[in-house]
Design a protein around this motif. Sequence first.
Motif, PDB file in Angstrom:
ATOM      1  N   ILE A   1      -7.654   5.737   3.889  1.00 53.20           N
ATOM      2  CA  ILE A   1      -8.544   5.762   2.732  1.00 53.20           C
ATOM      3  C   ILE A   1      -7.720   5.961   1.473  1.00 53.20           C
ATOM      4  O   ILE A   1      -7.902   5.260   0.480  1.00 53.20           O
ATOM      5  N   ALA A   2      -6.801   6.919   1.507  1.00 55.05           N
ATOM      6  CA  ALA A   2      -5.970   7.176   0.328  1.00 55.05           C
ATOM      7  C   ALA A   2      -5.123   5.955  -0.002  1.00 55.05           C
ATOM      8  O   ALA A   2      -4.998   5.579  -1.166  1.00 55.05           O
TER       9      ALA A   2
ATOM     10  N   GLU B   1       0.835  -1.208   0.000  1.00 56.64           N
ATOM     11  CA  GLU B   1       0.000   0.000   0.000  1.00 56.64           C
ATOM     12  C   GLU B   1       0.864   1.250   0.000  1.00 56.64           C
ATOM     13  O   GLU B   1       0.609   2.187  -0.753  1.00 56.64           O
TER      14      GLU B   1
ATOM     15  N   GLY C   1      -7.396   3.222  -1.363  1.00 51.42           N
ATOM     16  CA  GLY C   1      -7.849   3.609  -2.693  1.00 51.42           C
ATOM     17  C   GLY C   1      -6.741   3.457  -3.720  1.00 51.42           C
ATOM     18  O   GLY C   1      -6.968   2.984  -4.827  1.00 51.42           O
ATOM     19  N   ALA C   2      -5.538   3.841  -3.328  1.00 54.89           N
ATOM     20  CA  ALA C   2      -4.406   3.685  -4.239  1.00 54.89           C
ATOM     21  C   ALA C   2      -4.162   2.210  -4.539  1.00 54.89           C
ATOM     22  O   ALA C   2      -3.870   1.843  -5.682  1.00 54.89           O
TER      23      ALA C   2
ATOM     24  N   TYR D   1      -8.822  -4.366   0.983  1.00 52.01           N
ATOM     25  CA  TYR D   1      -9.635  -3.161   0.891  1.00 52.01           C
ATOM     26  C   TYR D   1     -11.077  -3.469   1.297  1.00 52.01           C
ATOM     27  O   TYR D   1     -11.660  -2.784   2.145  1.00 52.01           O
TER      28      TYR D   1
ATOM     29  N   VAL E   1       1.189   4.168  -2.985  1.00 49.30           N
ATOM     30  CA  VAL E   1       0.951   5.585  -2.689  1.00 49.30           C
ATOM     31  C   VAL E   1       2.162   6.421  -3.106  1.00 49.30           C
ATOM     32  O   VAL E   1       2.017   7.497  -3.682  1.00 49.30           O
TER      33      VAL E   1
ATOM     34  N   MET F   1     -14.863   9.123  -1.292  1.00 42.75           N
ATOM     35  CA  MET F   1     -13.667   8.297  -1.113  1.00 42.75           C
ATOM     36  C   MET F   1     -12.779   8.341  -2.353  1.00 42.75           C
ATOM     37  O   MET F   1     -11.554   8.411  -2.244  1.00 42.75           O
TER      38      MET F   1
ATOM     39  N   GLU G   1     -10.908  11.575  -2.544  1.00 45.46           N
ATOM     40  CA  GLU G   1      -9.835  11.624  -1.550  1.00 45.46           C
ATOM     41  C   GLU G   1      -8.703  10.667  -1.904  1.00 45.46           C
ATOM     42  O   GLU G   1      -7.535  10.986  -1.683  1.00 45.46           O
ATOM     43  N   SER G   2      -9.034   9.526  -2.478  1.00 48.45           N
ATOM     44  CA  SER G   2      -7.993   8.584  -2.908  1.00 48.45           C
ATOM     45  C   SER G   2      -7.145   9.178  -4.020  1.00 48.45           C
ATOM     46  O   SER G   2      -5.927   8.987  -4.051  1.00 48.45           O
TER      47      SER G   2
END
Length: 188
Positions: A104-105, A20, A108-109, A65, A24, A157, A160-161
């Motif tokens: 969340i980011a 993760e 999402g990534a 996720y 990012v 979401m 923001e991701s």
Amino acid sequence: MAELASNISPARERILEAAERVVVEVGAARMTLDGVAQAAGVSKGGLLYHFPSKESLLGALAKRYVDNMTDCVEQAKSDTGETEGRDLKACILGILEHQPRSKIAGMGAALFAAAANDLTLLEVIRERIAQYTKQIEESNVEFARAAIVTLAIDGLMMRESLRISSFTEEQRERVVQQLLQIADEAYR
């Protein structure tokens, strides 16, 4: 869920967390198994023991996720108590309120990494969305309002991701409060 969690080794969890972070930091296209192994502090052979391919690692990120989102919603359900609109409210609170923004980011990534590589890896997410849609349909909630709430959660979401949301903290909080109000109104 507790049974599943007990089967996850610390090394596997460390690798998923590192994956993760790598996504990012460098993006999905440039994520490599070598980079993830280095970030996790394991050998590439150790990483390959848990994830024999990049696709298996990305699939595990997609599953993680879904599991994390489900856990957040379940925790919010228990926190809200027995109210008529608790399931829909729990989605709002569990995903938008209780979830740290950086997580969340990161998740999402990780989701985008899976999608960029192979859309079939997102099947676990499609299945969870289908299950939740069926739950909404079978509950005593007004379907369209509930669907709008879930779509708004997904949209916030996603923004923001992707780090494209221009909402201030105060604006974001007003949006969350409005979603909670719509959730209350959605129950007949």
